[in-house]
Design an enzyme around this catalytic site. Structure first.
Site, mmCIF file in Angstrom:
data_model
loop_
_atom_site.group_PDB
_atom_site.id
_atom_site.type_symbol
_atom_site.label_atom_id
_atom_site.label_comp_id
_atom_site.label_asym_id
_atom_site.label_seq_id
_atom_site.Cartn_x
_atom_site.Cartn_y
_atom_site.Cartn_z
ATOM 1 C CB ALA A 12 -0.923 -0.009 1.215
ATOM 2 C CG HIS A 349 -44.906 16.035 9.623
ATOM 3 N ND1 HIS A 349 -46.020 15.445 9.103
ATOM 4 C CD2 HIS A 349 -45.284 16.512 10.833
ATOM 5 C CE1 HIS A 349 -47.031 15.562 9.945
ATOM 6 N NE2 HIS A 349 -46.604 16.210 10.990
ATOM 7 C CE1 TYR A 352 -30.288 18.183 14.014
ATOM 8 C CE2 TYR A 352 -30.605 19.644 15.893
ATOM 9 C CZ TYR A 352 -29.814 18.755 15.183
ATOM 10 O OH TYR A 352 -28.559 18.438 15.631
#
Length: 452
Positions: A12, A349, A352
């Site tokens: 890597a 609906h 937050y």
């Protein structure tokens, strides 16, 4: 018979300049997991298996990622990039500790599977000293060809050196290799750099093994599985292949994907039975979805736990730390973060919910906001079981709403509300008779005439 032990070396250290990214190539994600993490997760990881990762001198982040994914990984640095064999020998210390099987893989092949690693080892148990992983290329141009005679690998021929007949070969070198651990260091040390670039190529190991009178062989896998990622276009192709795998696996496990091609999953997504995922859902890392849950369209979930028969969306965003209890509901245009929402609670609906705990069967009205951030610190909102929060309410944290309490619509709540109480915070509504006509008349007198 004692099981054979192994050492897997994952290379890597590449710069990845064609990715045009400040991020080391192997840290670019596919299905929410770095390229390197996919390879390390597929590599053998039993009690008798060891892992070494070779990184570049300026890629500490790659080493950190390797240790995050596999705490047992030993990190080795390739100070100069002088070819694949040189990179393998950067892990000389690990090789010298001994292993029955030495496996060599690349950190930019995220589609390789644990099953392929296991198959790669099998010929070593049956007398081969070196095994190369090959694939049938749809277009072999540019790939090294695997020359096989009587079932044995005789050479890896680079395109520039291949004869006309060898150029017709479609069996190509994937770069992944297994070597008998007893001869590994001897073979690797014999690889020279007498070539145009002055580099040490791992492919030369095939000729060295044959010169020692030993056998080299090939196992085949699909071209998809050994895709190397060098550009953003190839990254997108790998994402497409991985998403197809994940979707098929989910449906095989009983998940209903109504439009599979529109759903994006993470490599670590887990599902219960009878889960339904509607079109255009994006599921990021760290998501678990329990039996019978439904994720409606256009929802985005990351690091979230969804309980049995819970519902999410449409148009919901569940951010890290969200936990939905059984039968809980997150509706449209709802965002949650660091939120525990207990069984049967509803946030239907335009809401937050952040840094909050919502008790069982509570109901959160439209437009409710938990005001969790004061510009410096986050604070918690606690809403008791069975509480009812009226629409367009602001809950200024830290604050507690008691069990079964009510908050009247439009309230700004800054103080705790006791169990079973009603909290209302509004100015007194007033009505001024005739005000509307007076306002319109005044505006009309001052309005400028429209130009014709």
């Amino acid at each position: 018979m004692t099981a054979r032990n192994s050492l897997t070396i994952v290379l890597a250290a590449g710069e990845g300049t064609r990715m045009r990214s400040s991020l080391p190539k192997v840290l670019n994600p596919v299905a929410g997991r770095s390229l390197l993490a996919h390879v390390l997760s597929a590599a053998p990881h039993g009690e008798r298996d060891r892992l070494a990762v070779v990184i570049g001198p300026d890629h500490q982040a790659v080493g950190d990622e390797a240790k995050r994914v596999r705490s047992d990984a030993a990190i080795h640095i390739q100070a100069q990039r002088l070819g694949t064999a040189h990179a393998v020998l950067a892990a000389r210390e690990a090789i010298a500790q001994g292993a029955d099987d030495l496996l060599i893989a690349f950190g930019d092949t995220p589609l390789i599977s644990a099953e392929t690693f296991a198959r790669l080892r099998e010929p070593l148990h049956d007398g081969s000293s070196l095994v190369v992983l090959g694939f049938r290329a749809a277009d072999p141009t540019g790939y090294g060809r695997l020359v096989v005679q009587d079932g044995k690998l005789t050479a890896i021929r680079e395109q520039a050196d291949a004869s006309a007949d060898e150029l017709k070969i479609t069996l190509c070198n994937a770069g992944v290799m297994a070597i008998d651990g007893k001869i590994a260091l001897d073979v690797l040390d014999k690889i020279g750099n007498a070539n145009a670039k002055g580099e040490y190529y791992l492919t030369d190991a095939v000729g060295i093994v044959r010169d020692l009178g030993l056998t080299a062989s090939v196992i085949e896998t699909s071209e998809d599985e050994v895709r190397g990622i060098n550009t953003k276009a190839q990254l997108a192709e790998a994402e497409t292949v991985m998403q197809t795998r994940l979707r098929l696996a989910a449906m095989a496990a009983g998940v209903t994907l109504i439009a599979p091609e529109t759903v994006y999953l993470a490599a670590d997504t887990t599902f219960g039975k009878d889960v339904v995922i509607e079109p255009f859902v994006v599921i990021g890392p760290g998501v678990s979805i329990a039996d019978g849950a439904v994720i409606h369209s256009f929802s985005h979930l990351t690091e979230a736990k969804i309980g049995s028969k819970a519902q999410v969306g449409p148009y919901a965003r569940l951010r890290p730390g969200t936990s939905l209890g059984d039968g809980a509901k997150i509706g449209n245009f709802v965002e949650t973060k660091a939120a525990q929402i207990d069984a049967g609670a509803k946030v239907n609906h335009l809401t937050y919910i952040g840094d909050a705990h919502i008790g069982a069967s509570a109901n959160i009205g439209a437009g409710t906001i938990t005001c969790n951030y004061d510009g410096f610190d986050k604070h918690k909102t606690e809403i008791g079981a069975g509480a009812f929060i009226g629409s367009n309410s602001s809950l200024v944290a830290p604050v507690k709403i008691g069990t079964g309490a009510y908050v009247g619509s439009g309230s700004v709540i800054t103080k705790d509300v006791p169990d079973g109480a009603l909290a209302v915070e509004r100015n007194v509504q007033t009505a001024k008779d005739g005000w509307a006509k007076r306002f319109r008349d005044a505006k009309s007198r001052h309005r400028k005439p429209k130009a014709h």
